[in-house]
Design an enzyme around this catalytic site. Structure first.
Site, PDB file in Angstrom:
ATOM      1  N   GLN A 263       0.821  -1.209   0.000  1.00  8.89           N
ATOM      2  CA  GLN A 263       0.000   0.000   0.000  1.00  8.89           C
ATOM      3  C   GLN A 263       0.851   1.254   0.000  1.00  8.89           C
ATOM      4  O   GLN A 263       0.477   2.282  -0.579  1.00  8.89           O
ATOM      5  CB  GLN A 263      -0.938  -0.010   1.210  1.00  8.89           C
ATOM      6  CG  GLN A 263      -2.011  -1.090   1.147  1.00  8.89           C
ATOM      7  CD  GLN A 263      -2.835  -1.010  -0.130  1.00  8.89           C
ATOM      8  OE1 GLN A 263      -3.520  -0.024  -0.392  1.00  8.89           O
ATOM      9  NE2 GLN A 263      -2.762  -2.062  -0.948  1.00  8.89           N
ATOM     10  N   HIS A 266       1.709   3.115  -3.346  1.00 10.20           N
ATOM     11  CA  HIS A 266       0.750   3.967  -4.047  1.00 10.20           C
ATOM     12  C   HIS A 266       1.179   5.429  -4.047  1.00 10.20           C
ATOM     13  O   HIS A 266       1.036   6.126  -5.056  1.00 10.20           O
ATOM     14  CB  HIS A 266      -0.628   3.879  -3.381  1.00 10.20           C
ATOM     15  CG  HIS A 266      -1.446   2.714  -3.828  1.00 10.20           C
ATOM     16  ND1 HIS A 266      -2.074   2.667  -5.055  1.00 10.20           N
ATOM     17  CD2 HIS A 266      -1.765   1.562  -3.201  1.00 10.20           C
ATOM     18  CE1 HIS A 266      -2.743   1.524  -5.172  1.00 10.20           C
ATOM     19  NE2 HIS A 266      -2.564   0.833  -4.067  1.00 10.20           N
ATOM     20  N   GLU A 332      -9.205   2.335   5.633  1.00  6.72           N
ATOM     21  CA  GLU A 332      -9.715   1.971   4.305  1.00  6.72           C
ATOM     22  C   GLU A 332      -9.626   0.454   4.142  1.00  6.72           C
ATOM     23  O   GLU A 332     -10.591  -0.190   3.741  1.00  6.72           O
ATOM     24  CB  GLU A 332      -8.888   2.679   3.231  1.00  6.72           C
ATOM     25  CG  GLU A 332      -9.284   2.316   1.809  1.00  6.72           C
ATOM     26  CD  GLU A 332      -8.322   2.859   0.774  1.00  6.72           C
ATOM     27  OE1 GLU A 332      -8.663   2.809  -0.423  1.00  6.72           O
ATOM     28  OE2 GLU A 332      -7.216   3.317   1.146  1.00  6.72           O
ATOM     29  N   HIS A 333      -8.462  -0.085   4.432  1.00  8.00           N
ATOM     30  CA  HIS A 333      -8.230  -1.531   4.375  1.00  8.00           C
ATOM     31  C   HIS A 333      -7.820  -2.010   5.770  1.00  8.00           C
ATOM     32  O   HIS A 333      -6.864  -1.475   6.340  1.00  8.00           O
ATOM     33  CB  HIS A 333      -7.096  -1.876   3.414  1.00  8.00           C
ATOM     34  CG  HIS A 333      -7.247  -1.283   2.041  1.00  8.00           C
ATOM     35  ND1 HIS A 333      -6.576  -0.136   1.661  1.00  8.00           N
ATOM     36  CD2 HIS A 333      -7.960  -1.683   0.972  1.00  8.00           C
ATOM     37  CE1 HIS A 333      -6.874   0.144   0.403  1.00  8.00           C
ATOM     38  NE2 HIS A 333      -7.720  -0.767  -0.041  1.00  8.00           N
ATOM     39  N   ASP A 366      -7.757  -5.503  -4.123  1.00 10.73           N
ATOM     40  CA  ASP A 366      -7.477  -4.500  -5.151  1.00 10.73           C
ATOM     41  C   ASP A 366      -7.852  -5.007  -6.542  1.00 10.73           C
ATOM     42  O   ASP A 366      -8.143  -4.201  -7.438  1.00 10.73           O
ATOM     43  CB  ASP A 366      -5.995  -4.132  -5.141  1.00 10.73           C
ATOM     44  CG  ASP A 366      -5.628  -3.209  -3.997  1.00 10.73           C
ATOM     45  OD1 ASP A 366      -6.532  -2.566  -3.439  1.00 10.73           O
ATOM     46  OD2 ASP A 366      -4.433  -3.136  -3.661  1.00 10.73           O
ATOM     47  N   HIS A 425     -53.535  20.843   5.787  1.00  9.62           N
ATOM     48  CA  HIS A 425     -53.155  19.448   5.599  1.00  9.62           C
ATOM     49  C   HIS A 425     -54.355  18.536   5.854  1.00  9.62           C
ATOM     50  O   HIS A 425     -54.652  17.616   5.077  1.00  9.62           O
ATOM     51  CB  HIS A 425     -52.017  19.068   6.562  1.00  9.62           C
ATOM     52  CG  HIS A 425     -50.667  19.549   6.136  1.00  9.62           C
ATOM     53  ND1 HIS A 425     -50.370  20.874   5.982  1.00  9.62           N
ATOM     54  CD2 HIS A 425     -49.516  18.866   5.856  1.00  9.62           C
ATOM     55  CE1 HIS A 425     -49.096  20.997   5.608  1.00  9.62           C
ATOM     56  NE2 HIS A 425     -48.566  19.782   5.529  1.00  9.62           N
TER      57      HIS A 425
END
Length: 437
Positions: A263, A266, A332-333, A366, A425
């Protein structure tokens, strides 16, 4: 190389855990002014602005913003057979998992003649963004397009930055995957300007506005998505990726280090975090990280990410505190590599996607797990979810009452409308039963 945060010997409160979470010193807010300028430029000057922005930011001026059909056809024909096979299998798996995310319509009978139906209606048109900066992500085409198609979206526009190495064209692998999925409305545009173009439309290139914009990107893309929210819906403000691994003494330090590096490659701002109750494992992982970071292809990028304030090895007294830290981080992961990962899973509340055991690495998610890899970053998993078919669906309640069923509750409506000083109403109901109407 990587910092250590030692939380042993304490029982941190939720607020203290939030304060101890390592984060990069980046904020979507700092990019908002630039993103707003780029969006305004596109709204004012249309396609010319997109070409100028590409020349300035992507270092290439596309021949045209709308990708010709011939470029897509050529890309499909030239796609490497092994990549095509892998993409085809990924599409199949993601389509299966995405189909399970579409709820069935449910009708509830309140009483005789009175029903409320819950239906899930797809939006008609979406804009999908596929980044193309430090890396190229054909898998993101699959992760964006397939859930939209499964949900029933009829019109899909895809945007991806022009590539200087391909004479201003969208990367051919991205074009090929889009072609395999039947997407033929593709635009060579990137960054905040592309997000604005999708949301507001660009007349001179034939781009109609979309209802939802999805897909990952850099901080300027995230800022643009925040700015266009209201004009169009968004999935999330995706930023730099992150991984958090909960592990105990039974875990393999090499596998953990490999996953953290995977990771970190990235982005320099990617977060790689290990939380463990084993000091021995922590030391072994730290040693492995030095070796792997030095030998991997993107060594410099990985080393910067691992040294960053957003990455850490966190020492805790037990796995309960590890889970609490993870919930505060909102990864995230999330990988759980413990002797009993299911027991830890029971204590997890916040995560984009969860990977259990040594043979479920994030890399699997992924690409070909079947799950979606467009996930909330920067702690947003504490309150939001990843991309799925549900992203493109709107729940709608359909009410159907007969004359008799309405008459049965007319008195209740009148009482409540009078209590709220909104007598019209109630009048709207009683008018249906007036003898002289």
């Amino acid at each position: 190389m990587i910092q250590t945060i030692d939380l042993r010997g304490s029982e941190p409160t939720p607020a203290e855990l939030l304060a101890s979470v390592p984060r990069a010193l980046t904020s979507v807010a700092v990019a908002s002014d630039i993103a707003a300028e780029l969006i305004a430029d596109v709204r004012e000057r249309g396609g010319v602005a997109l070409l100028d922005q590409a020349e300035r930011l992507d270092r290439v001026r596309p021949g045209q913003v709308r990708v010709p059909a011939s470029h897509i056809i050529d890309a499909v024909a030239a796609l490497d057979p092994a990549v095509r096979t892998a993409i085809t299998e990924t599409i199949r798996r993601v389509r299966l998992a995405s189909a399970a995310q579409v709820p069935a319509h449910v009708t509830t009978t309140i009483e005789a003649g009175a029903t409320v139906t819950q239906r899930w209606q797809p939006v008609n048109r979406v804009g999908l963004y596929v980044p193309g900066g430090k890396a190229v992500y054909p898998s993101s085409v699959v992760m964006n397009v397939v859930p939209a198609q499964v949900s029933g979206v009829r019109s899909i526009a895809l945007a991806s930055p022009p590539q200087s190495h391909f004479d201003g064209r969208v990367h051919p692998t991205i074009l090929a995957v889009a072609g395999l999925l039947g997407v033929d409305e593709i635009y060579a545009m990137g960054g905040a300007g592309a997000i604005g173009a999708l949301a507001y439309g660009v007349d001179d290139i034939g781009l109609e506005p979309v209802q939802i914009v999805t897909g990952p990107g850099n901080v300027y893309v995230a800022a643009a998505k925040r700015l266009i929210r209201g004009q169009a819906g968004i999935d999330s403000e995706a930023g730099p990726t992150d991984i958090l691994v909960i592990a105990d003494a039974d875990a393999d330090p090499l596998l953990i280090a490999a996953d953290l590096v995977s990771q970190a490659e990235h982005d320099e701002l990617a977060a790689a975090v290990l939380v463990t109750d084993s000091p021995e494992l922590a030391d072994a992982v730290a040693a492995r990280l030095i070796v792997l970071a030095a030998s991997t292809t993107h060594s410099e990028r990985v080393s910067v990410a691992l040294r960053g304030r957003q990455s850490a090895i966190v020492l805790v007294d037990n796995l309960q505190v590890a889970a609490a830290f993870s919930n505060a981080f909102g990864p995230e992961h999330l990988e759980i590599q413990t002797s009993d990962p299911d027991a830890v899973l029971e204590t997890i509340e916040n995560a984009g996607a969860i990977f259990l055991g040594p043979y479920s690495p994030v890399s699997l998610g992924d690409y070909v797990a079947g799950s979606n890899h467009v996930l909330p970053t920067g702690g947003q998993a504490r309150f939001s979810s990843g991309l799925g078919a549900y992203t493109f669906l709107r729940p709608q309640q359909v009410v159907r009452y007969s004359r008799e069923a309405l008459q049965g509750v007319a008195g209740h409506i009148a009482a409540l409308s009078n209590a709220e000083a909104l007598p019209a109403h109630g009048d709207a109901v009683t008018a249906r039963f007036a003898a002289d109407r």
